[in-house]
Scaffold this motif. Structure first.
Motif, PDB file in Angstrom:
ATOM      1  N   MET A   1      -9.147   4.984 -34.485  1.00 17.39           N
ATOM      2  CA  MET A   1      -9.766   6.035 -33.723  1.00 17.39           C
ATOM      3  C   MET A   1      -9.134   7.389 -34.041  1.00 17.39           C
ATOM      4  O   MET A   1      -9.841   8.366 -34.174  1.00 17.39           O
ATOM      5  N   MET A   2      -7.815   7.409 -34.109  1.00 20.97           N
ATOM      6  CA  MET A   2      -7.100   8.652 -34.390  1.00 20.97           C
ATOM      7  C   MET A   2      -7.420   9.128 -35.798  1.00 20.97           C
ATOM      8  O   MET A   2      -7.557  10.327 -36.026  1.00 20.97           O
ATOM      9  N   SER A   3      -7.567   8.176 -36.687  1.00 22.82           N
ATOM     10  CA  SER A   3      -7.864   8.502 -38.072  1.00 22.82           C
ATOM     11  C   SER A   3      -9.249   9.117 -38.197  1.00 22.82           C
ATOM     12  O   SER A   3      -9.453  10.080 -38.945  1.00 22.82           O
ATOM     13  N   SER A   4     -10.238   8.579 -37.480  1.00 25.96           N
ATOM     14  CA  SER A   4     -11.579   9.128 -37.603  1.00 25.96           C
ATOM     15  C   SER A   4     -11.672  10.487 -36.905  1.00 25.96           C
ATOM     16  O   SER A   4     -12.432  11.347 -37.351  1.00 25.96           O
ATOM     17  N   LEU A   5     -10.903  10.748 -35.850  1.00 26.44           N
ATOM     18  CA  LEU A   5     -10.869  12.064 -35.225  1.00 26.44           C
ATOM     19  C   LEU A   5     -10.281  13.084 -36.205  1.00 26.44           C
ATOM     20  O   LEU A   5     -10.806  14.198 -36.345  1.00 26.44           O
ATOM     21  N   ALA A   6      -9.229  12.705 -36.911  1.00 20.09           N
ATOM     22  CA  ALA A   6      -8.638  13.585 -37.911  1.00 20.09           C
ATOM     23  C   ALA A   6      -9.620  13.830 -39.055  1.00 20.09           C
ATOM     24  O   ALA A   6      -9.727  14.956 -39.571  1.00 20.09           O
ATOM     25  N   ASN A   7     -10.353  12.783 -39.432  1.00 18.98           N
ATOM     26  CA  ASN A   7     -11.353  12.941 -40.497  1.00 18.98           C
ATOM     27  C   ASN A   7     -12.471  13.890 -40.077  1.00 18.98           C
ATOM     28  O   ASN A   7     -12.938  14.713 -40.876  1.00 18.98           O
ATOM     29  N   VAL A   8     -12.895  13.801 -38.824  1.00 18.40           N
ATOM     30  CA  VAL A   8     -13.951  14.700 -38.314  1.00 18.40           C
ATOM     31  C   VAL A   8     -13.438  16.142 -38.325  1.00 18.40           C
ATOM     32  O   VAL A   8     -14.142  17.065 -38.746  1.00 18.40           O
ATOM     33  N   ILE A   9     -12.219  16.341 -37.863  1.00 18.32           N
ATOM     34  CA  ILE A   9     -11.637  17.697 -37.841  1.00 18.32           C
ATOM     35  C   ILE A   9     -11.517  18.239 -39.268  1.00 18.32           C
ATOM     36  O   ILE A   9     -11.878  19.388 -39.542  1.00 18.32           O
ATOM     37  N   LEU A  10     -11.026  17.411 -40.178  1.00 22.80           N
ATOM     38  CA  LEU A  10     -10.904  17.845 -41.569  1.00 22.80           C
ATOM     39  C   LEU A  10     -12.276  18.106 -42.199  1.00 22.80           C
ATOM     40  O   LEU A  10     -12.453  19.061 -42.965  1.00 22.80           O
ATOM     41  N   PHE A  11     -13.268  17.270 -41.845  1.00 24.42           N
ATOM     42  CA  PHE A  11     -14.607  17.466 -42.368  1.00 24.42           C
ATOM     43  C   PHE A  11     -15.198  18.785 -41.860  1.00 24.42           C
ATOM     44  O   PHE A  11     -15.800  19.547 -42.624  1.00 24.42           O
ATOM     45  N   LEU A  12     -15.023  19.084 -40.561  1.00 27.05           N
ATOM     46  CA  LEU A  12     -15.511  20.349 -40.001  1.00 27.05           C
ATOM     47  C   LEU A  12     -14.793  21.542 -40.641  1.00 27.05           C
ATOM     48  O   LEU A  12     -15.410  22.581 -40.918  1.00 27.05           O
ATOM     49  N   ALA A  13     -13.504  21.390 -40.884  1.00 25.25           N
ATOM     50  CA  ALA A  13     -12.755  22.455 -41.555  1.00 25.25           C
ATOM     51  C   ALA A  13     -13.276  22.664 -42.979  1.00 25.25           C
ATOM     52  O   ALA A  13     -13.417  23.791 -43.456  1.00 25.25           O
ATOM     53  N   LEU A  14     -13.598  21.575 -43.655  1.00 22.78           N
ATOM     54  CA  LEU A  14     -14.144  21.667 -45.010  1.00 22.78           C
ATOM     55  C   LEU A  14     -15.511  22.334 -44.998  1.00 22.78           C
ATOM     56  O   LEU A  14     -15.792  23.198 -45.837  1.00 22.78           O
ATOM     57  N   VAL A  15     -16.365  21.983 -44.041  1.00 25.47           N
ATOM     58  CA  VAL A  15     -17.688  22.604 -43.922  1.00 25.47           C
ATOM     59  C   VAL A  15     -17.530  24.095 -43.625  1.00 25.47           C
ATOM     60  O   VAL A  15     -18.198  24.943 -44.225  1.00 25.47           O
ATOM     61  N   GLY A  16     -16.644  24.432 -42.698  1.00 24.68           N
ATOM     62  CA  GLY A  16     -16.398  25.848 -42.371  1.00 24.68           C
ATOM     63  C   GLY A  16     -15.893  26.626 -43.575  1.00 24.68           C
ATOM     64  O   GLY A  16     -16.341  27.746 -43.846  1.00 24.68           O
ATOM     65  N   THR A  17     -14.959  26.029 -44.294  1.00 20.11           N
ATOM     66  CA  THR A  17     -14.421  26.679 -45.491  1.00 20.11           C
ATOM     67  C   THR A  17     -15.506  26.845 -46.542  1.00 20.11           C
ATOM     68  O   THR A  17     -15.610  27.897 -47.188  1.00 20.11           O
ATOM     69  N   SER A  18     -16.335  25.818 -46.703  1.00 19.52           N
ATOM     70  CA  SER A  18     -17.432  25.901 -47.678  1.00 19.52           C
ATOM     71  C   SER A  18     -18.401  27.009 -47.310  1.00 19.52           C
ATOM     72  O   SER A  18     -18.865  27.767 -48.180  1.00 19.52           O
ATOM     73  N   LEU A  19     -18.722  27.140 -46.017  1.00 21.72           N
ATOM     74  CA  LEU A  19     -19.611  28.221 -45.573  1.00 21.72           C
ATOM     75  C   LEU A  19     -18.992  29.588 -45.854  1.00 21.72           C
ATOM     76  O   LEU A  19     -19.672  30.512 -46.308  1.00 21.72           O
ATOM     77  N   CYS A  20     -17.708  29.708 -45.578  1.00 15.59           N
ATOM     78  CA  CYS A  20     -17.021  30.976 -45.847  1.00 15.59           C
ATOM     79  C   CYS A  20     -17.039  31.309 -47.343  1.00 15.59           C
ATOM     80  O   CYS A  20     -17.242  32.463 -47.738  1.00 15.59           O
ATOM     81  N   VAL A  21     -16.851  30.298 -48.176  1.00 19.10           N
ATOM     82  CA  VAL A  21     -16.865  30.503 -49.621  1.00 19.10           C
ATOM     83  C   VAL A  21     -18.251  30.950 -50.078  1.00 19.10           C
ATOM     84  O   VAL A  21     -18.399  31.865 -50.894  1.00 19.10           O
ATOM     85  N   VAL A  22     -19.300  30.301 -49.539  1.00 18.80           N
ATOM     86  CA  VAL A  22     -20.677  30.673 -49.905  1.00 18.80           C
ATOM     87  C   VAL A  22     -20.973  32.104 -49.478  1.00 18.80           C
ATOM     88  O   VAL A  22     -21.547  32.894 -50.241  1.00 18.80           O
ATOM     89  N   LEU A  23     -20.581  32.460 -48.246  1.00 16.80           N
ATOM     90  CA  LEU A  23     -20.798  33.828 -47.779  1.00 16.80           C
ATOM     91  C   LEU A  23     -20.025  34.837 -48.627  1.00 16.80           C
ATOM     92  O   LEU A  23     -20.542  35.901 -48.971  1.00 16.80           O
TER      93      LEU A  23
END
Length: 98
Positions: A1-23
């Motif tokens: 459970m802790m691992s998948s919460l960390a994965n979700v947080i890292l995935f959201l951070a990756l999506v946010g970073t990708s959006l920032c890079v595109v912008l």
């Protein structure tokens, strides 16, 4: 459970970073386009200033020529005026008294 919460947080951070890079990429492209426009404007300004400099040099040269011609004509007019004075009535060179 802790691992998948960390994965979700890292995935959201990756999506946010990708959006920032595109912008950021889009902004850089816009900047590049504006830079090309500014470069063209500067090149046009340089050409216009060169033409203006040529016009000023031509104007100065033409003005000098006109001034020289005007000076010659003034000297010629003075010479003719002095010749007319010698032939006018009441002067020493009066031809009407002969």
């Amino acid at each position: 459970m802790m691992s998948s919460l960390a994965n979700v947080i890292l995935f959201l951070a990756l999506v946010g970073t990708s959006l920032c890079v595109v912008l950021m990429y889009r902004k850089l492209k816009q900047f590049e386009n504006h830079q090309a426009e500014y470069r063209k404007a500067f090149e046009d300004s340089i050409a216009a200033l060169g033409s203006a400099g040529d016009a000023v040099r031509t104007f100065a040269t033409d003005g000098r020529v006109t001034l020289d011609e005007l000076s010659a004509r003034i000297d010629e007019a003075k010479s003719l005026a002095s010749q007319l004075e010698t032939f006018s009535p009441g002067s020493r060179g009066d031809l009407g008294t002969a």
